[in-house]
Design a protein around this motif. Structure first.
Motif, short mmCIF file in Angstrom:
data_model
loop_
_atom_site.label_atom_id
_atom_site.label_comp_id
_atom_site.label_asym_id
_atom_site.label_seq_id
_atom_site.Cartn_x
_atom_site.Cartn_y
_atom_site.Cartn_z
N GLY A 186 51.85 50.20 41.44
CA GLY A 186 51.18 48.95 41.09
C GLY A 186 49.92 49.16 40.26
N LYS A 187 49.24 48.06 40.00
CA LYS A 187 48.02 48.06 39.20
C LYS A 187 46.88 47.51 40.05
CE LYS A 187 50.83 47.06 35.13
NZ LYS A 187 52.09 46.92 35.90
N ILE A 188 45.74 48.18 40.00
CA ILE A 188 44.56 47.77 40.76
C ILE A 188 43.38 47.71 39.79
CG2 ILE A 188 43.07 48.24 42.72
CD1 ILE A 188 45.98 47.88 43.53
N TYR A 218 44.75 52.49 38.02
CA TYR A 218 43.49 51.94 38.52
C TYR A 218 42.53 51.78 37.35
CZ TYR A 218 44.97 53.47 43.22
OH TYR A 218 45.65 53.67 44.40
N SER A 219 41.87 50.63 37.28
CA SER A 219 40.83 50.44 36.27
C SER A 219 39.65 49.74 36.91
CB SER A 219 41.36 49.59 35.11
OG SER A 219 40.38 49.47 34.09
N ASN A 220 38.46 50.12 36.44
CA ASN A 220 37.21 49.48 36.89
C ASN A 220 37.01 49.64 38.40
OD1 ASN A 220 38.25 47.58 34.39
ND2 ASN A 220 36.05 48.03 34.35
N PHE A 229 48.03 41.63 33.26
CA PHE A 229 47.33 41.71 34.55
C PHE A 229 45.88 42.13 34.36
CE2 PHE A 229 45.69 44.66 37.73
CZ PHE A 229 45.59 43.82 38.83
N PHE A 230 45.64 43.07 33.45
CA PHE A 230 44.30 43.62 33.30
C PHE A 230 43.39 42.68 32.53
CE2 PHE A 230 46.71 47.62 33.90
CZ PHE A 230 45.98 48.13 34.95
N THR A 231 42.18 42.53 33.04
CA THR A 231 41.13 41.79 32.35
C THR A 231 40.33 42.78 31.52
OG1 THR A 231 40.98 40.20 34.17
CG2 THR A 231 39.13 40.31 32.63
N ALA A 232 40.36 42.64 30.20
CA ALA A 232 39.65 43.56 29.32
C ALA A 232 38.15 43.26 29.37
CB ALA A 232 40.18 43.45 27.90
N VAL A 233 37.38 44.23 29.85
CA VAL A 233 35.93 44.09 29.94
C VAL A 233 35.29 45.27 29.22
CG1 VAL A 233 36.01 42.79 32.10
CG2 VAL A 233 35.91 45.29 32.18
N THR A 234 34.00 45.19 28.99
CA THR A 234 33.31 46.26 28.29
C THR A 234 32.69 47.28 29.24
OG1 THR A 234 31.28 44.94 28.24
CG2 THR A 234 32.77 44.77 26.34
N PHE A 235 32.51 46.92 30.52
CA PHE A 235 31.80 47.78 31.45
C PHE A 235 32.74 48.74 32.18
CE2 PHE A 235 32.61 43.69 33.55
CZ PHE A 235 33.29 44.08 34.70
N ARG A 236 32.15 49.87 32.57
CA ARG A 236 32.86 50.82 33.42
C ARG A 236 32.43 50.62 34.87
NH1 ARG A 236 31.97 56.29 29.93
NH2 ARG A 236 30.04 55.19 29.40
N GLY A 237 33.35 50.86 35.77
CA GLY A 237 33.09 50.54 37.17
C GLY A 237 33.50 49.12 37.47
N ALA A 238 33.22 48.69 38.69
CA ALA A 238 33.71 47.39 39.16
C ALA A 238 32.84 46.22 38.74
CB ALA A 238 33.82 47.42 40.68
N PHE A 239 31.61 46.49 38.25
CA PHE A 239 30.66 45.40 38.05
C PHE A 239 30.02 45.47 36.67
CE2 PHE A 239 30.80 46.51 42.52
CZ PHE A 239 31.09 45.29 43.11
N GLY A 240 29.88 44.27 36.09
CA GLY A 240 29.09 44.13 34.87
C GLY A 240 27.82 43.38 35.21
#
Length: 543
Positions: A322-324, A363-365, A514-525
């Protein structure tokens, strides 16, 4: 002397009475229809609801009705007043006394009274609802089976009875609908009072689905759940739907591993759960084993929190694919497991075989903060170990993430299986990942090793320019000058943080919607998605 014709008089009286009666009958207005002001009603145990009959026509002569209930052990009725007796459903019927063929019904649902304590044990084999106004005690293994659906209202609190291995198990074909909200999360927690709760007070939540796994305990592609649960999982339906988990907290669960193999129960265990299942906004706190573990399946999830678990934060095995996205792991320096506590642990299977489907989640972010983000030193005998332990043939891949403050950083472990080969073939991918403040960045497995991978090979893999990874930062570079307070963690990166940039979603694996493209690394922006529904101090919360 006058005489009276008594016979004639009596005849006259009889005739008059008869004519009067005939006249009265001719004026009666019969009932033509009966209805009720409510066709369905809800009443709490011990409370009343009033049903009003509607008689047609309005000028009917006889408007009386006869009241009956289909189940007096659930609800009684007297003159239209319905009283809830016990949880369940009953049908209340109003029948015209003028014409017994004319009836109206109301379906009555009896719900718990406010504060009512309900102990649940054994099997749930029919559709069932748990209500927020009640207090539920989960005793022993509770199985939802027979294709039943368990619906849990937002705001409901369920307490696992300690020393019973209390565990909620959703079997294949059945569903859980637990849709909490940010303001009304659903809470599974310990039955112990404030100050006395501990990891492993109860079992946890287990969901068994029909998606694929490489486990073959009971025929091809069918596994048997661990921890003495015994339920089967696995099948061929990757679109299987086991229900909804949203805004759910799971506190003090998890039965630790004993000398008996496969004896553990995790906080949230997901066995072959399919991708039609909806899972987001989950917090598992102080689990006695892994916070989350996936055995096969291909479900996707966002916004997962693992707080202070004894063993691993995220553990994946037996073909999970799966994807997380957006996950937080916070480790407590005082809590670690005999087997070694890691942020990530992942195997294809226990033997490192080539069985398919291969464990290959994306796994992303992810933000994983180890014990050195919370304390400068560890207790004597601590078993805190790795940020990422990728082993036994896994093809797990991690993107746009940060791991900080662990004794050990990355181990691509080839003792069993071919995970190092998968890394060199770019099947196992680590990209845009930061490792910061590790005592040792890379760990080489020594001894008898099927596929050796040296520290130098780890470094060459992780530092490849195209991967855009970093291993040269400190804990302070990531969290600032202050250590994390587990009871009130500051999770947003400080202004100018390296975490606020550097993410990339150009990899073809990450173009899935499914993935939300964001600019930040890790779980939080710049937004804290844990706000309002997470609980950082469940030990002192009064439920």
């Amino acid at each position: 002397m006058k005489t009276y014709n008594l016979t004639g008089t009596l005849k006259a009286i009889f005739l008059g009475v008869t004519l009067l009666a005939l006249s009265s009958c001719e004026n009666d207005v019969p009932v033509t229809a009966v209805s009720l002001d409510q066709q369905a009603a809800t009443v709490a145990v011990g409370a009343n609801v009033v049903l009003l009959p509607v008689i047609d026509p309005a000028d009917a002569t006889n408007k009386e009705v006869i009241w009956t209930t289909s189940n007096a052990s659930v609800a009684t009725v007297t003159d239209g007043v319905v009283t809830g007796v016990a949880l369940g459903t009953a049908t209340v019927t109003a029948t015209s006394s003028d014409n017994s063929q004319l009836k109206a019904v109301c379906e009555i649902t009896v719900v718990p009274s406010t504060g009512q304590v309900i102990t649940v044990s054994g099997d749930i084999t029919a559709d069932t609802k748990w209500y927020a106004q009640a207090k539920y005690l989960l005793s022993g293994f509770v199985y939802v089976k027979n294709n039943a659906t368990l619906t849990i209202e937002a705001g409901t609190v369920i307490k696992g009875v300690s020393n019973t291995k209390a565990t909620l198990i959703i079997e294949r074909g059945s569903k859980i609908i637990a849709a909490g909200t940010a303001s009304k999360p659903i809470v599974f927690t310990s039955d112990k009072p404030v100050g006395q709760r501990a990891t492993g007070d109860w079992g946890g939540v287990v969901i068994c689905g029909l998606a694929k796994t490489n486990k073959h305990d009971d025929g091809t592609g069918v596994g048997i759940a661990e921890g003495g649960i015994g339920s089967k999982y696995g099948g061929t339906d990757d679109n299987d739907n086991s229900g909804i988990l949203q805004y759910v907290r799971i506190e003090f669960p998890g039965i630790p591993l004993t000398s008996t193999s496969n004896s553990e129960i995790n906080g949230l265990t997901l066995y072959s759960v399919g991708k039609a299942t909806v899972i987001d906004h989950i917090q598992v706190s102080y689990s006695g084993d892994d916070s989350y573990e996936w055995f096969g399946g291909n479900m996707n999830a966002k916004y997962l929190v693992a707080l202070g678990g004894l063993d691993d934060g995220f553990d994946s095995d037996n073909g999970f694919s799966g994807k997380i996205q957006f996950g937080l792991i916070l480790q407590d320096p005082a809590k670690s497991d005999q087997s070694g506590s890691n942020a990530f642990e992942t195997d294809n299977d226990a033997d490192g075989s080539l069985l398919t489907p291969v464990t290959s989640p994306l796994y992303s972010n992810i933000t994983a903060y180890g014990p050195f983000t919370v304390a400068e030193t560890l207790p004597t005998g601590s078993k805190h170990e790795k940020a990422m332990h990728l082993r036994r043939g896994t093809m797990t891949s991690i993107y746009n993430s940060v791991f900080a403050g662990f004794p050990e950083g990355l181990s691509i472990d080839g003792q069993k299986g071919n995970s190092p080969t998968r890394a060199d073939l770019n099947e196992l991918q680590l990209e845009n990942v930061i490792m910061a403040g590790m005592t040792v960045n890379y760990v080489e497995k020594t001894g008898t090793v099927a596929t050796p991978y040296t520290v130098a090979q780890h470094e060459a893999y992780f530092r490849t320019t195209a991967r855009n990874n970093r291993d040269d930062l400190t804990v302070a570079d990531i969290i600032g000058s202050s250590l994390i307070n587990l009871k009130s963690p500051v999770l947003l990166p400080p202004a100018g943080s390296v975490l606020l940039t550097g993410a990339s979603f150009t990899n073809s694996r990450l173009t899935d919607p499914f993935f939300t493209a964001v600019t930040f690394r890790g779980a939080f922006g710049t937004q804290d998605w844990t706000s309002g529904w997470c609980n950082w101090d469940p030990q002192n919360t009064v439920y």
